[in-house]
Design a protein around this motif. Structure first.
Motif, PDB file in Angstrom:
ATOM      1  N   UNK A   1     -38.550 -43.671 -19.726  1.00 59.48           N
ATOM      2  CA  UNK A   1     -37.546 -42.694 -20.159  1.00 59.48           C
ATOM      3  C   UNK A   1     -38.103 -41.811 -21.266  1.00 59.48           C
ATOM      4  N   UNK A   2     -38.865 -42.394 -22.202  1.00 63.61           N
ATOM      5  CA  UNK A   2     -39.442 -41.617 -23.300  1.00 63.61           C
ATOM      6  C   UNK A   2     -40.390 -40.536 -22.792  1.00 63.61           C
ATOM      7  N   UNK A   3     -41.146 -40.834 -21.752  1.00 60.96           N
ATOM      8  CA  UNK A   3     -42.049 -39.827 -21.185  1.00 60.96           C
ATOM      9  C   UNK A   3     -41.266 -38.600 -20.714  1.00 60.96           C
ATOM     10  N   UNK A   4     -40.141 -38.838 -20.067  1.00 56.61           N
ATOM     11  CA  UNK A   4     -39.310 -37.725 -19.619  1.00 56.61           C
ATOM     12  C   UNK A   4     -38.682 -37.003 -20.806  1.00 56.61           C
ATOM     13  N   UNK A   5     -38.104 -37.748 -21.733  1.00 57.13           N
ATOM     14  CA  UNK A   5     -37.413 -37.156 -22.886  1.00 57.13           C
ATOM     15  C   UNK A   5     -38.358 -36.285 -23.707  1.00 57.13           C
ATOM     16  N   UNK A   6     -39.593 -36.746 -23.889  1.00 56.94           N
ATOM     17  CA  UNK A   6     -40.543 -36.038 -24.759  1.00 56.94           C
ATOM     18  C   UNK A   6     -41.188 -34.828 -24.087  1.00 56.94           C
TER      19      UNK A   6
ATOM     20  N   UNK B   1     -31.983 -40.183 -21.378  1.00 57.16           N
ATOM     21  CA  UNK B   1     -31.391 -40.698 -22.622  1.00 57.16           C
ATOM     22  C   UNK B   1     -30.401 -41.825 -22.325  1.00 57.16           C
ATOM     23  N   UNK B   2     -29.655 -41.681 -21.243  1.00 56.15           N
ATOM     24  CA  UNK B   2     -28.704 -42.733 -20.857  1.00 56.15           C
ATOM     25  C   UNK B   2     -29.440 -43.996 -20.438  1.00 56.15           C
ATOM     26  N   UNK B   3     -30.540 -43.846 -19.687  1.00 60.29           N
ATOM     27  CA  UNK B   3     -31.363 -45.002 -19.333  1.00 60.29           C
ATOM     28  C   UNK B   3     -31.847 -45.715 -20.596  1.00 60.29           C
ATOM     29  N   UNK B   4     -32.332 -44.937 -21.578  1.00 59.38           N
ATOM     30  CA  UNK B   4     -32.863 -45.552 -22.802  1.00 59.38           C
ATOM     31  C   UNK B   4     -31.773 -46.276 -23.577  1.00 59.38           C
ATOM     32  N   UNK B   5     -30.621 -45.637 -23.708  1.00 63.86           N
ATOM     33  CA  UNK B   5     -29.513 -46.262 -24.422  1.00 63.86           C
ATOM     34  C   UNK B   5     -29.060 -47.536 -23.707  1.00 63.86           C
ATOM     35  N   UNK B   6     -29.024 -47.480 -22.382  1.00 66.32           N
ATOM     36  CA  UNK B   6     -28.641 -48.652 -21.597  1.00 66.32           C
ATOM     37  C   UNK B   6     -29.597 -49.814 -21.859  1.00 66.32           C
ATOM     38  N   UNK B   7     -30.898 -49.518 -21.866  1.00 62.81           N
ATOM     39  CA  UNK B   7     -31.893 -50.573 -22.091  1.00 62.81           C
ATOM     40  C   UNK B   7     -31.784 -51.148 -23.498  1.00 62.81           C
ATOM     41  N   UNK B   8     -31.629 -50.293 -24.510  1.00 59.76           N
ATOM     42  CA  UNK B   8     -31.461 -50.787 -25.870  1.00 59.76           C
ATOM     43  C   UNK B   8     -30.202 -51.651 -25.981  1.00 59.76           C
ATOM     44  N   UNK B   9     -29.124 -51.190 -25.352  1.00 58.81           N
ATOM     45  CA  UNK B   9     -27.863 -51.930 -25.432  1.00 58.81           C
ATOM     46  C   UNK B   9     -27.994 -53.317 -24.812  1.00 58.81           C
ATOM     47  N   UNK B  10     -28.663 -53.387 -23.659  1.00 59.72           N
ATOM     48  CA  UNK B  10     -28.835 -54.692 -23.021  1.00 59.72           C
ATOM     49  C   UNK B  10     -29.721 -55.609 -23.859  1.00 59.72           C
ATOM     50  N   UNK B  11     -30.758 -55.062 -24.475  1.00 51.49           N
ATOM     51  CA  UNK B  11     -31.658 -55.880 -25.291  1.00 51.49           C
ATOM     52  C   UNK B  11     -30.951 -56.498 -26.489  1.00 51.49           C
TER      53      UNK B  11
ATOM     54  N   UNK C   1     -39.139 -44.354 -29.765  1.00 55.30           N
ATOM     55  CA  UNK C   1     -38.482 -43.139 -29.281  1.00 55.30           C
ATOM     56  C   UNK C   1     -39.470 -42.085 -28.803  1.00 55.30           C
ATOM     57  N   UNK C   2     -40.733 -42.440 -28.709  1.00 58.02           N
ATOM     58  CA  UNK C   2     -41.746 -41.499 -28.245  1.00 58.02           C
ATOM     59  C   UNK C   2     -42.719 -42.234 -27.335  1.00 58.02           C
TER      60      UNK C   2
END
Length: 306
Positions: free
Chosen positions: A129-134, A154-164, A187-188
């Motif tokens: 996700x970071x590769x796309x966001x950046x 960004x939603x994928x990243x937030x989802x992964x952080x939330x699950x972790x 975040x990068x």
């Protein structure tokens, strides 16, 4: 004779050097690898970036063979990290040797694949996700497409952080108001060592990612193609927000976001309900679903991961 041999040797070197220069100048050896792709190609256009976004979704059904049988994405997470330890799951008597997994004893061993897998899996999603966001802002394509793709990543990243946070952090009520250890908020595209953030900082980042995603979804005017539930849209962003707010005990936010998540996704009818839950229905906001040609084949374990 020696003089002539030296002349032949030097002549061969000159000829070889000429061939090398010619080959390099014509880019003869400048070929791309077939087993990987560079960022410039992956996110160079919005069309390619959409394929990269679809690749993140594919991670959720990919078998990570390094960890062994059954470690195949989101369904493994739901079974081994959520269903097995719950009070609602009853396993067959013959499999009582699985008790350490059901009781999450293995999950507390730092040298165990059961402890490592969720971390590996969700940070794989985060890294992609970071590769796309950046890089998406510089891609060729319309701003509407770029906004949708960035919002989805960004939603994928937030989802992964939330699950972790569920598997590696203290519950919010046990965290001293978020002062306890949170996650590594990468975040990068860097890969070096990073310190842990606090749990409060982790939730702040999750909220920010989702606020940014919702704003970009609204600006884009786009939505995912009908039926492609594996691509996050604005409803998925609201749903992840509701989950994060609920586990943070931010109940007012959880309620408002849950209502927004349900908009346009009515409850399934009785016919759909009686047909089981293996195919998308009107209720499905987000799912790691492919097609009848895509399955977990020999790592499905039949009724365990059906």
């Amino acid at each position: 004779m020696k003089k002539y041999i030296n002349r032949l040797f030097i002549g061969a070197l000159v000829a070889g050097a000429s061939l090398l220069v010619f080959s390099c100048s014509s880019d003869y050896l400048n070929t791309a690898p077939t087993d990987s792709i560079g960022t410039g190609d992956a996110v160079g256009t919005t069309d390619n970036a959409m394929k990269a976004l679809n690749g993140i979704a594919k991670i959720m059904t990919t078998q990570q063979y390094y960890f062994g049988g059954g470690f195949c994405g989101e369904n493994n997470i739901m079974i081994q990290y959520e269903s097995y330890p719950s009070e609602n799951y009853n396993y067959n008597y013959y499999a009582n040797g699985w008790a350490p997994i059901f009781n999450q004893t293995f999950h507390n061993r730092t040298n165990s694949i059961y402890d490592a897998y969720a971390w590996y899996y969700y940070y794989t999603i985060i890294g992609n996700a970071n590769t796309i966001i950046c890089n998406i802002d510089a891609a060729e394509g319309s701003d509407s497409e770029k906004n949708f793709i960035k919002a989805s990543a960004l939603t994928f990243r937030a989802y992964a952080f939330e699950k972790l946070t569920h598997y590696y952090c203290w519950r919010w009520q046990d965290s001293n108001n978020g002062a306890s250890q949170g996650l590594v908020l990468r975040l990068d595209e860097s890969t070096g060592s990073m310190p842990y953030s606090t749990l409060a900082e982790t939730y702040t980042q999750i909220y920010k990612d989702l606020d940014d995603a919702i704003s970009l979804f609204q600006q884009s005017g786009f939505d995912r193609e009908n039926g492609k539930v594996w691509i996050p849209n604005i409803n998925v962003a609201h749903a992840v927000y509701a989950r994060a707010a609920l586990t943070k005990q931010d109940y007012g936010k959880a309620l408002s976001e849950a209502k927004l998540a349900r908009e346009g996704y009515p409850l399934m009818n009785n016919t759909d309900y009686q047909n089981g839950f293996c195919n998308p229905t009107s209720e499905w906001l987000f799912g790691s679903f492919g097609s009848s040609q895509e399955n977990n084949w020999y790592w499905s374990y039949g009724t365990q991961y059906a």
